[in-house]
Design an enzyme around this catalytic site. Structure first.
Site, PDB file in Angstrom:
ATOM      1  N   ARG A   1      30.519  29.469  47.692  1.00 61.25           N
ATOM      2  CA  ARG A   1      31.810  29.830  47.072  1.00 61.25           C
ATOM      3  C   ARG A   1      31.486  30.606  45.812  1.00 61.25           C
ATOM      4  O   ARG A   1      31.074  30.026  44.803  1.00 61.25           O
ATOM      5  CB  ARG A   1      32.625  28.572  46.770  1.00 61.25           C
ATOM      6  CG  ARG A   1      33.846  28.876  45.938  1.00 61.25           C
ATOM      7  CD  ARG A   1      34.865  27.756  45.914  1.00 61.25           C
ATOM      8  NE  ARG A   1      35.585  27.672  47.175  1.00 61.25           N
ATOM      9  CZ  ARG A   1      36.718  26.987  47.354  1.00 61.25           C
ATOM     10  NH1 ARG A   1      37.246  26.302  46.357  1.00 61.25           N
ATOM     11  NH2 ARG A   1      37.320  26.967  48.524  1.00 61.25           N
TER      12      ARG A   1
ATOM     13  N   HIS B   1      38.774  34.357  52.241  1.00 58.93           N
ATOM     14  CA  HIS B   1      38.566  32.914  52.487  1.00 58.93           C
ATOM     15  C   HIS B   1      38.618  32.678  54.008  1.00 58.93           C
ATOM     16  O   HIS B   1      39.545  32.068  54.534  1.00 58.93           O
ATOM     17  CB  HIS B   1      39.655  32.116  51.764  1.00 58.93           C
ATOM     18  CG  HIS B   1      39.358  30.661  51.597  1.00 58.93           C
ATOM     19  ND1 HIS B   1      38.182  30.069  52.028  1.00 58.93           N
ATOM     20  CD2 HIS B   1      40.096  29.648  51.055  1.00 58.93           C
ATOM     21  CE1 HIS B   1      38.216  28.774  51.737  1.00 58.93           C
ATOM     22  NE2 HIS B   1      39.352  28.495  51.163  1.00 58.93           N
TER      23      HIS B   1
ATOM     24  N   GLN C   1      39.067  29.085  55.746  1.00 60.10           N
ATOM     25  CA  GLN C   1      40.434  28.585  55.596  1.00 60.10           C
ATOM     26  C   GLN C   1      41.310  29.111  56.743  1.00 60.10           C
ATOM     27  O   GLN C   1      42.020  28.355  57.412  1.00 60.10           O
ATOM     28  CB  GLN C   1      41.011  29.063  54.247  1.00 60.10           C
ATOM     29  CG  GLN C   1      42.465  28.710  54.048  1.00 60.10           C
ATOM     30  CD  GLN C   1      42.678  27.220  53.832  1.00 60.10           C
ATOM     31  OE1 GLN C   1      42.002  26.624  53.024  1.00 60.10           O
ATOM     32  NE2 GLN C   1      43.601  26.624  54.571  1.00 60.10           N
TER      33      GLN C   1
ATOM     34  N   ASP D   1      50.185  30.582  48.842  1.00 59.20           N
ATOM     35  CA  ASP D   1      48.953  30.204  48.138  1.00 59.20           C
ATOM     36  C   ASP D   1      49.323  30.057  46.661  1.00 59.20           C
ATOM     37  O   ASP D   1      50.391  30.491  46.217  1.00 59.20           O
ATOM     38  CB  ASP D   1      47.897  31.298  48.352  1.00 59.20           C
ATOM     39  CG  ASP D   1      46.528  30.919  47.798  1.00 59.20           C
ATOM     40  OD1 ASP D   1      46.351  29.765  47.346  1.00 59.20           O
ATOM     41  OD2 ASP D   1      45.633  31.793  47.807  1.00 59.20           O
TER      42      ASP D   1
ATOM     43  N   ARG E   1      40.425  21.769  58.477  1.00 60.01           N
ATOM     44  CA  ARG E   1      39.245  22.388  57.857  1.00 60.01           C
ATOM     45  C   ARG E   1      37.984  21.709  58.385  1.00 60.01           C
ATOM     46  O   ARG E   1      36.982  22.358  58.656  1.00 60.01           O
ATOM     47  CB  ARG E   1      39.302  22.255  56.318  1.00 60.01           C
ATOM     48  CG  ARG E   1      40.485  22.903  55.608  1.00 60.01           C
ATOM     49  CD  ARG E   1      40.462  24.418  55.673  1.00 60.01           C
ATOM     50  NE  ARG E   1      39.210  25.005  55.248  1.00 60.01           N
ATOM     51  CZ  ARG E   1      38.852  25.234  53.972  1.00 60.01           C
ATOM     52  NH1 ARG E   1      39.687  24.945  52.994  1.00 60.01           N
ATOM     53  NH2 ARG E   1      37.676  25.787  53.685  1.00 60.01           N
TER      54      ARG E   1
HETATM   55  N1  NVA Z   1      43.620  31.846  46.304  1.00 62.30           N
HETATM   56  C1  NVA Z   1      43.152  30.528  45.969  1.00 62.30           C
HETATM   57  C2  NVA Z   1      42.702  29.801  47.175  1.00 62.30           C
HETATM   58  C3  NVA Z   1      42.254  28.402  46.919  1.00 62.30           C
HETATM   59  C4  NVA Z   1      41.759  27.718  48.139  1.00 62.30           C
HETATM   60  C5  NVA Z   1      42.019  30.645  44.972  1.00 62.30           C
HETATM   61  O1  NVA Z   1      41.192  31.547  45.115  1.00 62.30           O
HETATM   62  O2  NVA Z   1      41.964  29.832  44.060  1.00 62.30           O
HETATM   63  N1   CP Z   2      41.872  25.355  50.481  1.00 64.44           N
HETATM   64  C1   CP Z   2      40.709  25.215  49.826  1.00 64.44           C
HETATM   65  O1   CP Z   2      39.762  25.936  50.057  1.00 64.44           O
HETATM   66  O2   CP Z   2      40.691  24.206  48.931  1.00 64.44           O
HETATM   67  P1   CP Z   2      39.535  23.887  47.879  1.00 64.44           P
HETATM   68  O3   CP Z   2      39.611  24.934  46.824  1.00 64.44           O
HETATM   69  O4   CP Z   2      39.869  22.521  47.376  1.00 64.44           O
HETATM   70  O5   CP Z   2      38.225  23.928  48.600  1.00 64.44           O
END
Ligand code: NVA
Ligand code: CP
Length: 293
Positions: A101, A128, A131, A212, A280
């Site tokens: 990440r 992502h 997801q 989101d 997930r």
């Molecule tokens: N768009 C959000 C997704 C979190 C899973 C972020 O990047 O924080």
């Molecule tokens: N949806 C998602 O990726 O959540 P986290 O940021 O908690 O991993």
């Protein structure tokens, strides 16, 4: 399939195969409990996580493998003492697969290009993919189909989840309408995906309403008040949901109740967000098995 860096790298068949495998694993998890014996996943995180970290770690555990968690804040890479290229070469010597990440999609690609093990995108500022693969599994479960569907997305669309959803919808022939402010539009346009400022146009005939966070991890807190003002008209509330009574509500989470969605919608019988979160786990298993077995 060598890596999962972007949904755009996958063919329609690869996406559907992953969903099919996840369905099989979800139905009979015991058949897969030693498939990753002696395999090690490295989890690299530059940003926070609940779902992605836990679902990958539990997935590997239930498949008989082992995970190492690596917080980049405490690494030579994070401290600016080692390059991403050298880091990639070193970790390839120890582990079998990396889930990262990171902020930058370019860094993720560099990790994949410089190492010789599969790299999985656990979220970048740009995409992502895991997801959205899990979300497709959820949509298929709930609607019993992945065709003849319209997804309406509301809110910040200059956004990783929106981008991956757009790639997936375009590949699978799912109709998508994105309603967002002019200054928060997706970074690209793609066949089959409409971008509009008109929430009524977007919600019309939607089967799925998707949102989101308005404050993705990389967005500075100082921007909060201004963004809330700009995004307010894109909030998903009961009035909006009523405009397409058949629509189910999805959110990748974490959700800020009262901002992008009201509690009333989150807790309604239209909301499938917690099943979405569960899936997930099943899709991560499918991803790991496709890359490693
Ligand atoms: N768009 C959000 C997704 C979190 C899973 C972020 O990047 O924080
Ligand atoms: N949806 C998602 O990726 O959540 P986290 O940021 O908690 O991993």
């Amino acid at each position: 399939m060598k890596n999962i860096l972007s949904i755009n790298d996958l063919s329609k068949k690869e996406i559907l195969d992953l969903i099919f495998l996840a369905e099989k694993i979800k139905k009979s998890p015991q058949n897969y409990n030693s498939k990753l014996k002696n395999k090690v996943l490295l989890d690299i995180f530059e940003k926070p996580s609940l779902r992605t970290r836990l679902s990958f770690e539990v997935a590997v555990y239930q498949l008989g493998g082992h995970t190492i968690f690596y917080d980049l804040g405490n690494s030579p890479l994070g401290k600016g003492k080692e390059s991403i290229e050298d880091t990639a070469r070193v970790i390839s010597k120890y582990v079998n697969v990396v889930m990262a990440r990171l902020y930058s999609q370019e860094d993720l690609i560099s990790l994949a290009e410089n190492g010789n093990i599969p790299v999985i995108n656990g979220l970048t500022d740009y995409e992502h993919p895991c997801q959205i693969l899990g979300d497709l599994l959820t949509i298929k479960e709930k609607l019993r189909r992945l065709s003849n569907i319209k997804i309406a997305y509301f809110g910040d669309a200059k956004n990783n989840v929106t981008h991956s959803l757009m790639f997936a919808c375009s590949k699978l022939g799912i109709k998508m309408s994105v309603a967002c402010p002019r200054n928060m539009q997706p970074l690209f346009r793609i066949n089959g995906v409409e971008v509009t400022q008109d929430v009524n146009k977007a919600i019309k005939n939607a089967d799925i309403v998707y949102v989101d966070s308005w404050m993705s991890y990389q967005i500075s807190k100082s921007k909060h008040a201004k963004r809330v003002k700009q995004l307010r008209k894109y909030q998903v509330n009961v009035n909006l949901m009523k405009k397409s009574p058949k629509a189910l509500f999805m959110h990748c989470l974490p959700a800020k109740r009262g901002e992008e969605v009201t509690s009333e919608v989150m807790d309604s019988n239209k909301s499938i967000v917690f099943d979405q979160a569960e899936n997930r786990l099943h899709i991560q298993k499918a991803i790991l098995l496709k890359l490693l077995c």
